[in-house]
Write a protein that holds these residues in place. Structure first.
Motif, short mmCIF file in Angstrom:
data_model
loop_
_atom_site.label_atom_id
_atom_site.label_comp_id
_atom_site.label_asym_id
_atom_site.label_seq_id
_atom_site.Cartn_x
_atom_site.Cartn_y
_atom_site.Cartn_z
N MET A 1 99.23 -6.69 -23.69
CA MET A 1 100.39 -5.82 -23.86
C MET A 1 100.12 -4.47 -23.19
N GLU A 2 100.93 -4.10 -22.21
CA GLU A 2 100.81 -2.79 -21.58
C GLU A 2 101.44 -1.76 -22.50
N VAL A 3 100.65 -0.78 -22.91
CA VAL A 3 101.10 0.22 -23.88
C VAL A 3 101.42 1.55 -23.22
N LEU A 4 100.58 1.99 -22.29
CA LEU A 4 100.66 3.34 -21.75
C LEU A 4 101.07 3.37 -20.29
N ILE A 5 101.59 4.51 -19.89
CA ILE A 5 101.81 4.82 -18.48
C ILE A 5 101.36 6.25 -18.26
N SER A 6 100.62 6.50 -17.19
CA SER A 6 100.13 7.85 -16.90
C SER A 6 101.20 8.65 -16.18
N VAL A 7 101.01 9.96 -16.13
CA VAL A 7 101.96 10.80 -15.39
C VAL A 7 102.03 10.40 -13.92
N PRO A 8 100.92 10.20 -13.20
CA PRO A 8 101.03 9.76 -11.80
C PRO A 8 101.76 8.43 -11.65
N GLN A 9 101.50 7.50 -12.56
CA GLN A 9 102.21 6.22 -12.49
C GLN A 9 103.71 6.41 -12.71
N LEU A 10 104.06 7.26 -13.66
CA LEU A 10 105.48 7.49 -13.93
C LEU A 10 106.15 8.15 -12.73
N ARG A 11 105.48 9.10 -12.11
CA ARG A 11 106.06 9.75 -10.92
C ARG A 11 106.40 8.71 -9.86
N GLY A 12 105.49 7.77 -9.65
CA GLY A 12 105.75 6.74 -8.67
C GLY A 12 106.93 5.86 -9.05
N ARG A 13 107.02 5.53 -10.33
CA ARG A 13 108.13 4.68 -10.79
C ARG A 13 109.46 5.42 -10.70
N VAL A 90 110.31 4.37 -20.76
CA VAL A 90 109.16 5.23 -21.02
C VAL A 90 109.56 6.22 -22.10
N VAL A 91 108.79 6.26 -23.16
CA VAL A 91 109.07 7.15 -24.29
C VAL A 91 107.98 8.22 -24.35
N TYR A 92 108.37 9.42 -24.78
CA TYR A 92 107.39 10.50 -24.87
C TYR A 92 107.82 11.49 -25.93
N ASP A 93 106.88 12.37 -26.30
CA ASP A 93 107.17 13.49 -27.19
C ASP A 93 106.23 14.64 -26.78
N ALA A 100 106.91 9.41 -30.66
CA ALA A 100 107.48 8.49 -29.66
C ALA A 100 107.05 7.06 -29.90
N ALA A 101 105.89 6.87 -30.55
CA ALA A 101 105.42 5.51 -30.82
C ALA A 101 106.40 4.73 -31.70
N ARG A 102 107.20 5.44 -32.49
CA ARG A 102 108.20 4.74 -33.31
C ARG A 102 109.21 4.04 -32.41
N ALA A 103 109.67 4.72 -31.35
CA ALA A 103 110.61 4.10 -30.41
C ALA A 103 109.92 2.97 -29.65
N TRP A 104 108.68 3.19 -29.26
CA TRP A 104 107.91 2.12 -28.60
C TRP A 104 107.85 0.89 -29.48
N TRP A 105 107.50 1.08 -30.75
CA TRP A 105 107.36 -0.07 -31.66
C TRP A 105 108.70 -0.77 -31.87
N LEU A 106 109.76 -0.01 -32.11
CA LEU A 106 111.06 -0.63 -32.36
C LEU A 106 111.55 -1.42 -31.15
N LEU A 107 111.38 -0.88 -29.97
CA LEU A 107 111.81 -1.61 -28.78
C LEU A 107 110.97 -2.88 -28.60
N ARG A 108 109.68 -2.81 -28.86
CA ARG A 108 108.86 -4.02 -28.82
C ARG A 108 109.31 -5.02 -29.88
N VAL A 115 108.11 -1.50 -22.11
CA VAL A 115 108.29 -0.17 -22.70
C VAL A 115 106.91 0.44 -22.84
N ARG A 116 106.77 1.69 -22.40
CA ARG A 116 105.47 2.35 -22.38
C ARG A 116 105.55 3.72 -23.03
N LEU A 117 104.43 4.13 -23.58
CA LEU A 117 104.25 5.51 -24.03
C LEU A 117 103.69 6.32 -22.87
#
Length: 288
Positions: A1-13, A90-93, A100-108, A115-117
């Motif tokens: 399960m992919e949980v996280l996305i980094s800032v550089p990865q998000l910029r690319g996406r 992508v969810v964040y706080d 934000a993990a609450r939104a991650w969990w609910l979407l999963r 869906v990534r944090l």
């Protein structure tokens, strides 16, 4: 399960033909200024998500302070965020992902696979010198299909068994676990048999998640084993979602107890333990 996305990865996406849907889930216990903070500055294009009205059903003593929303209600809410089939979310706080993990969990839980944090959240975005925008974002409603029941859930009647046969993790601050103080719920203490590991222990000093190996070692030190059940709870099921996410990052599947201490402490006859260890069961009185 992919949980996280980094800032550089998000910029690319974000520069791709189909950028992710961004959800801003700023929330603090006892405060109501999450939306105001969002309006002052958020990731470009991010939609504000309200913890109390969009990620929870109305509070009820025997259900807890943040019960899970109903499947149909949550599906409609997700579509109001502009979510369409095939989107990355992508969810964040601004608190290391602890809300934000609450939104991650609910979407999963609703069957959303991608869906990534955002690792490090708003702080990591700012530290990279990236721009923010102000004001609301109101997307066109999407047409996403969501289902339900894709993440393990522990109910009130299950958690005693998890504590006896596996590991039940209390993700609250140590003083609340010990029963030294209880600012919100009617009784102090913790569920007998639970071990304490605050969700903030999932994070490095810069607010990013510890490595999978570090997380796994930390959970194994608590007694977590792959052949035994694992569940997490907190005050009302918010920070425990962060614990489940960290466990997933470590390669460990864990259940969420959504009612958490707010349900347990409001249920007549449920025992509570105090002190630094899992503890002896006592039925502690409600606060006078």
């Amino acid at each position: 399960m992919e949980v996280l996305i980094s800032v550089p990865q998000l910029r690319g996406r974000l520069e791709s033909a189909r950028p992710p849907v961004l959800l801003d889930v700023r929330w603090t216990l006892g405060a109501s200024d999450g939306r105001d903070k969002y309006l002052d500055g958020h990731l470009p294009g991010a939609v504000y998500v309200d913890m109390d009205t969009e990620l929870s059903a109305p509070a009820a003593p025997l259900e807890g302070r943040h019960p899970l929303p109903g499947p149909a209600e949550f599906a409609g809410t997700a579509r109001s965020w502009g979510l369409n089939d095939g989107d990355t979310v992508v969810v964040y706080d601004d608190a290391g992902g602890t809300s934000a993990a609450r939104a991650w969990w609910l979407l999963r839980h609703a069957g959303w696979e991608d869906v990534r944090l955002l690792d490090g959240g708003l702080g990591a975005w700012r530290a990279a010198g990236l721009p923010l925008e102000s004001g609301p974002v109101s997307p066109e409603p999407g047409s996403a299909y969501l289902s339900w029941g894709h993440m393990p859930v522990a109910e009130l009647q299950d958690v005693g068994t998890v504590a006896a046969a596996g590991t039940l993790i209390d993700a609250r601050a140590p003083e609340r676990y010990r029963g030294d103080t209880e600012p919100v719920d009617p009784r102090a203490g913790h569920i007998p048999g639970a071990v304490n590991r605050p969700s903030t222990h999932n994070l490095a000093a810069d607010g990013t998640f510890l490595s999978p190996a570090e997380l796994r070692a930390s959970f194994e030190a608590l007694g977590v084993r792959p052949d035994r059940p694992v569940a997490a709870y907190c005050g009302s099921g918010i920070f425990a979602s962060h614990e489940v996410a960290a466990l997933a990052q470590a390669g460990i599947t864990a259940a969420l107890y959504p009612g958490s201490w707010s349900q347990w402490s409001n249920t007549p006859g449920t025992p509570a333990a105090v002190g630094t260890g899992p503890g002896r069961a006592e039925t502690l009185p409600e606060k006078g």
